[in-house]
Enzyme design. Structure first.
Site, PDB file in Angstrom:
ATOM      1  N   HIS A  88      -7.490 -10.419  -1.220  1.00 26.20           N
ATOM      2  CA  HIS A  88      -6.286  -9.164  -0.466  1.00 26.20           C
ATOM      3  C   HIS A  88      -6.938  -8.136  -0.726  1.00 26.20           C
ATOM      4  CE1 HIS A  88      -2.731 -10.150   1.643  1.00 26.20           C
ATOM      5  NE2 HIS A  88      -3.572  -9.461   2.163  1.00 26.20           N
ATOM      6  N   ASP A 111       2.217 -13.261   3.627  1.00 33.52           N
ATOM      7  CA  ASP A 111       1.519 -13.861   1.670  1.00 33.52           C
ATOM      8  C   ASP A 111       2.941 -14.280   1.233  1.00 33.52           C
ATOM      9  OD1 ASP A 111       0.541 -13.700  -0.254  1.00 33.52           O
ATOM     10  OD2 ASP A 111       0.118 -11.854  -0.127  1.00 33.52           O
ATOM     11  N   HIS A 113       3.051 -13.973  -2.180  1.00 39.32           N
ATOM     12  CA  HIS A 113       2.984 -13.398  -3.782  1.00 39.32           C
ATOM     13  C   HIS A 113       3.584 -12.262  -2.690  1.00 39.32           C
ATOM     14  CE1 HIS A 113      -0.099 -16.412  -4.426  1.00 39.32           C
ATOM     15  NE2 HIS A 113       0.908 -16.622  -5.274  1.00 39.32           N
ATOM     16  N   ASP A 115       2.432  -9.113  -3.556  1.00 40.76           N
ATOM     17  CA  ASP A 115       1.725  -8.281  -4.420  1.00 40.76           C
ATOM     18  C   ASP A 115       1.369  -7.295  -4.392  1.00 40.76           C
ATOM     19  OD1 ASP A 115      -0.173 -10.174  -3.637  1.00 40.76           O
ATOM     20  OD2 ASP A 115      -0.826  -9.455  -1.636  1.00 40.76           O
ATOM     21  N   HIS A 128      -6.130  -7.988  -6.343  1.00 42.00           N
ATOM     22  CA  HIS A 128      -5.345  -8.751  -5.478  1.00 42.00           C
ATOM     23  C   HIS A 128      -3.761  -8.665  -5.386  1.00 42.00           C
ATOM     24  CE1 HIS A 128      -6.146 -12.842  -6.089  1.00 42.00           C
ATOM     25  NE2 HIS A 128      -5.094 -12.554  -7.437  1.00 42.00           N
ATOM     26  N   ASP A 215      -2.564 -13.644   4.162  1.00 40.82           N
ATOM     27  CA  ASP A 215      -3.148 -13.917   3.344  1.00 40.82           C
ATOM     28  C   ASP A 215      -2.907 -15.591   3.339  1.00 40.82           C
ATOM     29  OD1 ASP A 215      -3.933 -15.409   0.731  1.00 40.82           O
ATOM     30  OD2 ASP A 215      -3.104 -13.849  -0.287  1.00 40.82           O
ATOM     31  N   ASP A 217      -2.502 -18.040   2.125  1.00 41.81           N
ATOM     32  CA  ASP A 217      -2.183 -18.828   1.060  1.00 41.81           C
ATOM     33  C   ASP A 217       0.152 -18.394   1.432  1.00 41.81           C
ATOM     34  OD1 ASP A 217      -0.135 -16.591  -0.254  1.00 41.81           O
ATOM     35  OD2 ASP A 217      -1.569 -16.097  -1.733  1.00 41.81           O
ATOM     36  N   GLU A 260      -8.560 -14.576   1.907  1.00 41.82           N
ATOM     37  CA  GLU A 260      -8.235 -15.341   0.591  1.00 41.82           C
ATOM     38  C   GLU A 260      -8.601 -16.430   1.020  1.00 41.82           C
ATOM     39  OE1 GLU A 260      -7.763 -14.230  -2.851  1.00 41.82           O
ATOM     40  OE2 GLU A 260      -6.295 -12.813  -2.837  1.00 41.82           O
TER      41      GLU A 260
HETATM   42 MN   LIG Z   1      -2.444 -11.227  -0.963  1.00 40.43          MN
END
Ligand SMILES: [Mn+2]
Length: 288
Positions: A88, A111, A113, A115, A128, A215, A217, A260
Site C-alpha cells: 500500500h 482497508d 487497517h 494506515d 505501508h 486494499d 485485505d 496488497e
Molecule cells: Mn492498506
C-alpha cells in the site's frame, strides 16, 4: 513494490492481475487501455543502516516520485488512472499524482487497517502502515512532502471504509486529523449503500474528484486469502463490489489503486481475480 510491507510476494500482484486478464476485460468493457510500463523499484542496499521505524524509506520515496509523475500525467489527460500494487505504500505516489493533476481530491481508503501510523507510533516500522497519515500531513517530511509540495489531501475529505484493526496511536491520530472512519461495525449497522453514500459525499465536497485506494485485505479472507495482513470479519464480495459500483456511478472517480495482492499467499489466483473484478466494477461494469 514489497518494501513498504517488508515481505516478499506482494510485488508479484500486478503480474497476477495482468494474468487474470485485467487489460482484456477493461477493453471488453469498452475502455481504451494504455498500459504504462512498470515503475522500477530499487533493491535496498544491505550495507547501509536502516531506520527501524521507517524501513526502506529511500527506495520507497524514489519509486513513489516516479509513480506520482505517471499518474499526474494520465489524470491530466483525462484518463481514469488505475495503479496496480504492490504494497500500500504505492498510494503515496498515486494519490499525490492525482491530487497534483486535479488541484484537490477526496480520498476513499478501503482497508482493514487505518494506515495512519507515523514513525513515532508504528509497531512495525513498515511504511505501508503510514501512507494515509503521510498523505494527510502526518509523519516523516520525506513522505509528507514527496515532491516538495504536500500534504496532498485534506483529512476532512478522507473516508476510511472497512476498518477493523486500528493501533492505539493511529486511532488517536485519525481522530485528531478529523478523518471519517467508517468501520466494519458501521457497515454492519447501516449497510454498505448508506456508508458509501456518506463517503462519496464527503470526498466529493469542495474537491475536483475522488481517488479510491482499495486494499484487498478489506475483503474477508474467505474471498481474498492472498494478502499479507489478513484480519477476520471483512467485507463480503458483494459489499466490496457495491462500493466500487457506487464509485463508478458517482462520476467523480479520477483514479484508483488495487493493492496488497500477494500471489505467494493466494489460492489459485483467487485474490488477483477478485481484484480484477473490483477494478471492472469501478470502471463501470454493471450486472444489469
Ligand atoms: Mn492498506
Amino acid at each position: 513494490m514489497y518494501l513498504g510491507a517488508n515481505r516478499r510476494g506482494v510485488e508479484l500482484g500486478p503480474a497476477a492481475m495482468m494474468a487474470a486478464g485485467i487489460r482484456e476485460k477493461l477493453v471488453a468493457l469498452g475502455h481504451e487501455v494504455v498500459t504504462s510500463e512498470t515503475i522500477p523499484v530499487a533493491e535496498p542496499d544491505p550495507t547501509t543502516s536502516q531506520n527501524p521505524q521507517l524501513c526502506h524509506l529511500e527506495p520507497i520515496v524514489a519509486a513513489n516520485i516516479a509513480l506520482a509523475e505517471r499518474v499526474r500525467t494520465h489524470v491530466k489527460e483525462g484518463a481514469l488512472a488505475v495503479t496496480l500494487g504492490g504494497d500500500h505504500s504505492i498510494a503515496l505516489g498515486s494519490v499525490s499524482g492525482a491530487a497534483r493533476a486535479r488541484g484537490s481530491i477526496g480520498l476513499i481508503w478501503v482497508d482493514a487497517h487505518g494506515d495512519f501510523n507515523c514513525a513515532e507510533t508504528t509497531p512495525s516500522g513498515h511504511i505501508h502502515g503510514m501512507i494515509l497519515a503521510a498523505l494527510c500531513g502526518y509523519g516523516d517530511a520525506r513522505l509528507v512532502h514527496l515532491d516538495g509540495g504536500g500534504p496532498y489531501v485534506d483529512p476532512r475529505r478522507v473516508a476510511v471504509v472497512g476498518a477493523r484493526d486500528l493501533d492505539p496511536g493511529e486511532r488517536r491520530l485519525l481522530r485528531e486529523a478529523g478523518v471519517r472512519v467508517l468501520s466494519m461495525a458501521e457497515i454492519d449497522r447501516r449497510g454498505m449503500d448508506d456508508v458509501m453514500r456518506e463517503a462519496i459525499a464527503l470526498a466529493s465536497t469542495e474537491t475536483a474528484g475522488i481517488h479510491a485506494s482499495f486494499d484487498l485485505d478489506a475483503v474477508d479472507g474467505h474471498d481474498a486469502p492472498g494478502v499479507g495482513t489478513p484480519v477476520p470479519g471483512g467485507l463480503t464480495l458483494r459489499e466490496a463490489h457495491l462500493a466500487m459500483e457506487m464509485l463508478a456511478a458517482s462520476g467523480k472517480l479520477t483514479s484508483y489503486d488495487l493493492v496488497e495482492v500477494n500471489p505467494l499467499l493466494d489460492m489459485r489466483n483467487q485474490t488477483a481475480e477478485l481484484a480484477v473484478e473490483l477494478a471492472l466494477s469501478a470502471a463501470g461494469k454493471r450486472i444489469f
